[in-house]
Scaffold this active site. Structure first.
Site, PDB file in Angstrom:
ATOM      1  CG  HIS A 208      -1.585   1.822  -0.873  1.00 57.32           C
ATOM      2  ND1 HIS A 208      -1.956   2.280  -2.122  1.00 57.32           N
ATOM      3  CD2 HIS A 208      -0.424   2.453  -0.579  1.00 57.32           C
ATOM      4  CE1 HIS A 208      -1.059   3.156  -2.558  1.00 57.32           C
ATOM      5  NE2 HIS A 208      -0.113   3.273  -1.645  1.00 57.32           N
ATOM      6  CD  GLU A 211      -5.272   0.913  -2.270  1.00 51.54           C
ATOM      7  OE1 GLU A 211      -4.597   0.317  -3.137  1.00 51.54           O
ATOM      8  OE2 GLU A 211      -5.265   2.153  -2.128  1.00 51.54           O
ATOM      9  CD  GLU A 432      -5.949   1.845  -8.301  1.00 49.34           C
ATOM     10  OE1 GLU A 432      -6.723   1.453  -7.391  1.00 49.34           O
ATOM     11  OE2 GLU A 432      -4.899   2.499  -8.077  1.00 49.34           O
TER      12      GLU A 432
END
Length: 611
Positions: A208, A211, A432
């Site tokens: 993404h 990110e 993450e």
């Protein structure tokens, strides 16, 4: 004739500023060029080929229609650039039944390097970027903790590979929709080659575009691996000497550029997340998880190496997605992680719920124990994820140990991790790496130190379980043999050299190897809890005279249609239907793309029609 400024709207982003008339096609003015079929073609190729080979083809066309001019002298583009592009892009023209444009004739309008030529695609490779100079007396271990633009990233990866040329190289797995190379830096004792029994590992960042932490971490990791190897760090030398490591810092460089325009500190959830085609790459892979759930209740059915359904190709498939899928086919990856941002947790497959209507439902793979072990390897080595405080980023996952089954967190289809597991041998988790998607530069040093040991610890997990070679009684390797583990409904297959890797947690297992035309061989294997390297388990298979068809397993080669959609995909299939094999349907006088040139009366491009 004198050099004049380029004033063609489709050629404003070339790496030079002046051209000369007449051009190589004897077109004597800007107006003549703008109304020519050649110029219209390079203006619409982006749409005709749905991003394939663009902007490369447009820039190559501009180098002929508006060639570079210096000191009132015209310079020809390089022939080798044209030849390489033609080799890679001719299938895209064949797919839409279009002939290669005459003005891109590599012999006629291009020159050899010995004659003096310019590379019209240099800008796409980041070679035009000006990197600010750093003091020459910096230590070998120096890493500058900053955000890198695309061209700065490419430059840093190439500099790092050059510094450690005996253990590193760079390569591209393909191009983004806007034509940027998807660069990988590889570390190995034999860069560019698969070595027998050496497992293949990959990290992917910036899937993404907004990110960005994963992208920067992998750039820093590349520099760290290089400098520490040269300094004799035993942990890094052991890792690189026994593993082939691939780092892809940015899978979505087009989206990153959009996010970077907002600047560091911007943590919006939308701008730059998707590609230039407005596609979310982590929703763009084939949904094989639904098929795995369907098969799960069928006795003897395997939940591995599931083929891509034909219907998948009827939709919009990003060139970035196709590049990853081709990459997965070309290298026998064993372990992988994709680095994201917005939370602080490690998730593992499946990411799609076994009941589509349930958005948060525990949905384990047959390798649940191994995936939990992999996820914990990263989480436990991360000082913040392993912190027991709930009043922090990622605090919601403290009671779970900083890890969670993806579908139990939130369910989505078309994810890359599920695809890795169900289509290939590769196990992939999603990390993450922080609650800020685009942190300020002053935060990057701390983020690197929080993740460095976790990144290394996870890579070392590629050496858990078993590995070996499957061969016949003469020692010849057997490709695509299946390695099965009793009680785990998921096989892995051998690579071209007959070698395999099977990630497994500690325990006792019944392992079997089988291949078409050979008898099955079974072995009992025990992996002690403290064992941190893969146990060697080889198999020698003996041929059988008759191979019962009901026992015949489809090999990986058999799974791919000889008319492989991944190689021959036509992105212009009408009404979501694939074009019939064998070219244009009978009775059609002109191809569908002919309407793009309807405004031309006397100068329609008949040279684009195949005879």
């Amino acid at each position: 004739a004198k050099c004049v400024d380029i004033a063609l709207s489709s050629c404003t982003d070339v790496a030079y500023t002046q051209t000369m008339y007449p051009n190589f096609l004897d077109q004597k003015s800007r107006e003549v060029i703008e109304y020519s079929s050649e110029y219209i073609l390079i203006s619409v190729l982006h749409n005709l080929l749905q991003g394939e080979c663009n902007p490369d083809l447009r820039l190559l066309g501009c180098s002929v229609l508006a060639p570079q001019c210096e000191k009132d002298k015209i310079i020809k583009p390089c022939r080798h650039v044209c030849e390489n592009l033609k080799k890679n892009c001719l299938p895209a023209f064949d797919a839409i039944d279009m002939a290669w444009p005459y003005f891109l004739d590599c012999d006629r309008f291009f020159a050899g390097e010995e004659e003096g030529c310019f590379d019209p695609l240099a800008k796409l490779r980041g070679e035009v970027d000006i990197e600010e100079d750093l003091p020459s007396d910096l230590p070998a271990t120096f890493i500058r903790f900053k955000h890198h633009s695309y061209s700065q990233m490419v430059s840093m990866l190439k500099k790092t590979a050059s510094k450690c040329s005996h253990i590193a190289t760079t390569y591209s797995i393909g191009r983004s929709f806007e034509g940027k190379d998807l660069f990988v830096i590889e570390f190995s004792t034999k860069p560019g080659h698969h070595e027998l029994l050496k497992p293949e590992f990959k990290y992917i960042g910036n899937m993404h575009g907004n990110e960005v932490v994963g992208k920067e971490l992998l750039i820093y990791l590349a520099q760290y691996l290089c400098s520490e190897y040269l300094l004799g760090n035993p942990r890094i030398q052991t890792l690189i000497n026994n593993t082939r490591i691939h780092l892809l810092p940015s899978l979505n460089p087009d989206g990153y550029e959009l996010a970077a325009e907002e600047g560091a500190g911007y943590n919006g959830w939308v701008i730059g997340r998707q590609t230039a085609q407005n596609l979310d790459l982590n929703r763009n892979f084939p949904d094989l998880t639904s098929e795995a759930y369907r098969r799960a209740g069928i006795r003897g059915a395997r939940l591995d190496h599931i083929p891509i359904p034909q219907s998948y190709w009827w939709g919009k498939v990003a060139p970035e997605t196709k590049a990853v899928m081709k990459w997965l086919r070309s290298i026998p990856f064993v372990l992988s992680a994709s680095l994201h941002g917005g939370e602080l947790v490690v998730t593992y497959p499946y990411d799609y719920s076994r009941h589509p209507m349930e958005e948060k439902m525990f949905s384990p793979t047959p390798d649940e124990k191994m995936f939990k072990m992999l996820a914990k390897a990263y989480a436990d080595a991360h000082p913040v994820i392993s912190d027991r405080s709930e009043l922090r980023c990622g605090g919601n996952f403290v009671k779970r140990g900083g890890i969670i089954n993806g579908a139990e967190w939130y369910s989505f289809t078309g994810g890359m991790a599920d695809f890795n597991y169900l289509h290939t041998n590769c196990f992939e988790v999603t990390v993450e790496v922080g609650c800020e998607k685009f942190p300020l530069e002053e935060e990057l040093f701390t983020i690197w130190h929080e993740n460095r040991d976790a990144l290394l610890n996870y890579m070392e997990m590629v050496h858990r379980g078993i590995k070996g070679i499957v061969s016949d009684k003469f020692g010849n390797p057997i490709k695509n043999a299946r390695i099965s583990v009793r009680g785990i409904q998921h096989d892995v297959t051998t690579a071209a050299d007959g070698d395999y890797w099977r990630l497994l947690p500690p325990g006792t297992y019944i392992i079997s190897a089988q291949a078409a035309g050979y008898s099955r061989v079974m072995k009992r294997v025990t992996l002690p809890a403290k064992m941190k390297r893969a146990g060697r388990v080889d198999f020698v298979l003996r041929p059988v005279e008759a191979w019962p068809s009901k026992l015949l397993r489809r090999s990986m080669e058999d799974m791919y249609d000889p008319y492989d959609p991944l190689e021959l995909f036509d992105p212009h299939a009408q009404q979501g239907q694939p074009e019939a094999r064998g070219g244009s349907p009978p009775g059609r006088e002109k191809p569908w793309w002919w309407s793009y040139f309807s405004s031309l009366d006397l100068h329609k491009p008949l040279w684009l029609l195949k005879q």
